[in-house]
Design a protein around this motif. Structure first.
Motif, short mmCIF file in Angstrom:
data_model
loop_
_atom_site.label_atom_id
_atom_site.label_comp_id
_atom_site.label_asym_id
_atom_site.label_seq_id
_atom_site.Cartn_x
_atom_site.Cartn_y
_atom_site.Cartn_z
N PRO A 301 17.84 -32.82 -5.33
CA PRO A 301 16.66 -32.95 -4.20
C PRO A 301 16.61 -32.15 -3.36
O PRO A 301 18.31 -31.00 -3.70
N TYR A 302 16.28 -31.57 -2.54
CA TYR A 302 15.92 -30.29 -1.97
C TYR A 302 14.82 -30.53 -0.30
O TYR A 302 15.33 -30.13 0.59
N SER A 303 14.44 -31.64 0.07
CA SER A 303 14.04 -32.36 1.14
C SER A 303 14.43 -34.14 1.16
O SER A 303 14.35 -35.09 0.78
N SER A 304 13.37 -34.24 2.91
CA SER A 304 13.90 -35.46 3.15
C SER A 304 12.19 -35.96 3.53
O SER A 304 11.23 -35.27 4.19
N PHE A 305 11.94 -37.21 3.72
CA PHE A 305 10.51 -37.66 4.23
C PHE A 305 10.33 -39.02 4.90
O PHE A 305 11.89 -40.13 4.56
N GLU A 306 9.63 -39.15 5.58
CA GLU A 306 9.43 -40.30 6.49
C GLU A 306 8.25 -40.99 6.26
O GLU A 306 6.97 -39.35 6.34
N LYS A 307 7.54 -41.80 6.45
CA LYS A 307 5.82 -42.05 6.37
C LYS A 307 5.88 -43.07 8.02
O LYS A 307 7.04 -43.65 8.62
N LEU A 308 4.75 -42.29 8.36
CA LEU A 308 4.89 -42.50 9.93
C LEU A 308 4.31 -43.49 10.25
O LEU A 308 3.15 -44.30 8.81
N SER A 309 5.01 -44.68 10.98
CA SER A 309 4.44 -46.04 11.82
C SER A 309 3.41 -45.54 11.91
O SER A 309 3.06 -44.22 12.70
N THR A 310 2.21 -46.87 12.50
CA THR A 310 1.33 -46.37 12.95
C THR A 310 1.53 -46.20 14.28
O THR A 310 1.01 -45.08 15.30
N THR A 311 2.80 -46.65 15.60
CA THR A 311 3.30 -46.61 16.46
C THR A 311 3.34 -45.05 16.21
O THR A 311 3.14 -44.01 17.69
N GLU A 312 3.71 -44.35 15.48
CA GLU A 312 4.50 -43.40 15.51
C GLU A 312 3.27 -42.17 14.91
O GLU A 312 3.76 -40.53 15.87
N HIS A 313 2.30 -42.23 14.83
CA HIS A 313 0.88 -42.46 14.25
C HIS A 313 0.63 -41.58 15.51
O HIS A 313 0.08 -40.24 16.47
N TYR A 314 0.43 -42.51 15.73
CA TYR A 314 -0.56 -43.15 17.65
C TYR A 314 0.49 -41.78 18.33
O TYR A 314 0.09 -40.73 19.30
N ASN A 315 1.78 -41.57 18.67
CA ASN A 315 2.41 -41.04 19.70
C ASN A 315 2.14 -39.68 19.50
O ASN A 315 1.57 -38.71 20.30
#
Ligand code: SF4
Length: 387
Positions: A301-315
């Motif tokens: 593996p060479y990457s990390s990830f996050e799924k944006l929450s609705t709040t993060e998406h909005y911000n």
């Protein structure tokens, strides 16, 4: 797939990070290395990443391709050619795609410029930063002011029309006169697009160290705000559209690649430290050339990830859209973030009263004053602590 079918696919972008530089600029915190000895292995790793991740954009057309860094112009024709060949083999590249490369002035020669054109690159960005050696010196840039003007002349003579220049303001020792003179050069050379960034003092840079030790003085906020004022005046008088807080262009020359980012169009980023965004998932590759190469060689593996929450998406929506000339669209917020609508409406009214925002129908845009306080205004509209 033939061109007609490609045109029917949804758009996406590709970014390639070339993580090498000749030397370390004093203010820079991007990922790069001045050790170029790994470039052969790095190209192989890039080719592998480009191929293996193509499945993620199998149903998209590639409308923009951007080579950034680091310093992509340190790569030679055969290295760039192998990267483009891999992209053409594994992605649906639109024949009218915007293909951009970041370059440094000292790398630009007539031969190299012709090679870039022959590779299909149709937009060139030149990292001028300042047309004055006094500024370039403390920045520790590898080029001189003369090399910048020569680079511009070379790329114009070669036939590049879509040219962008990077400039910086809010710099130590940058007088209002010198800043004005930098802007006037854009007019003189008829540059259709430029980016102008206010200097940010980043930790872990040599500039930060010099400022901490009082070896160099950064200007007061008032001076930087005044330079931003000159910048906006210059754009108004000379018909540059301030289409984003740091980006300015003549009619028809907006950066399609950057505009796609701001519009939430998916993109994949290849190379060490490159970010990707697709289907509300943001991922980023390891910021280390050797670790990146090793991981690709061993299928680790060479990457990390996050799924944006609705709040993060909005911000993120607030932060990106407020910087654009179009501003925030309240109708969009009502549809996509209905739970936040009343909160943002009252926060917007507060910023209107403070004269940081003005309203045009359902859109809310930064005023001139608001542009000098963009991060603060965004933070006042953010939603905190919700999912
Ligand atoms: S050339 Fe660009 S990426 Fe490289 S050190 Fe200088 S500012 Fe950073």
């Amino acid at each position: 797939m033939d061109e007609k079918n490609i045109q029917n696919l949804n758009p996406a972008g590709l970014y390639i990070h070339i993580p090498y530089c000749k030397r370390k600029c004093s203010y820079c915190c991007f990922h790069f290395s001045t050790n170029l000895s790994t470039r052969k292995e790095l190209v192989q790793a890039l080719l592998k990443e480009i191929k293996t991740r193509s499945v993620e954009l199998a149903k998209f057309q590639i409308n923009t391709l951007y080579l950034g860094g680091g310093t992509p112009s340190l790569f030679e024709e055969d290295e760039l050619d192998s990267i483009f060949s891999a992209i053409k083999s594994h992605y649906h590249l639109n024949s009218a795609a915007e293909i951009s490369i970041e370059t440094n002035p000292d790398d630009i020669t007539p031969d190299y410029t012709n090679q870039l054109l022959n590779l299909g690159i149709n937009r060139i960005s030149i990292g001028v930063q300042s047309f004055f050696d006094e500024d370039l010196k403390w920045m520790n840039r590898a080029h001189t002011a003369k090399q910048s003007t020569m680079a511009i002349e070379i790329v114009k003579r070669a036939g590049f029309e879509n040219i962008s220049i990077d400039l910086m303001y809010g710099l130590p020792g940058l007088t209002q006169k010198r800043w004005q003179d930098n802007l006037l050069k854009l007019q003189k050379f008829e540059i259709p697009h430029f980016s102008a960034y206010s200097l940010t003092l980043e930790e872990r840079t040599s500039l930060h160290h010099l400022v901490q030790n009082k070896k160099i003085l950064i200007p007061e906020d008032d001076e930087t705000i005044c330079q931003m004022g000159h910048l906006l005046d210059f754009c108004e008088v000379n018909n540059y559209e301030a289409y984003e807080i740091s980006n300015f262009c003549k009619n028809g020359f907006r950066s399609k690649h950057n505009s796609s980012y701001w519009e939430g169009i998916p993109y994949l980023g290849f190379g060490p430290s490159a970010h990707s965004y697709i289907d509300s998932k943001r991922s980023w590759n390891v910021s280390n050339n050797n670790e990146y190469i090793k991981a690709l060689e061993t299928d680790a593996p060479y990457s990390s990830f996050e799924k944006l929450s609705t709040t993060e998406h909005y911000n993120e929506y607030i932060m990106l859209q407020l910087r654009r000339i179009e501003g925030l669209d309240l109708n969009y917020i009502a549809i996509h973030f209905p739970d936040f609508l009343s909160t943002v409406e009252s926060a917007l009214q507060k910023q209107i009263a403070l004269k940081n925002i003005h309203q045009v129908n359902a859109r809310y845009c930064l005023t001139r004053q608001g542009k000098t306080l963009a991060d603060f205004v965004s933070s006042e509209l953010f939603i905190l602590n919700k999912t």
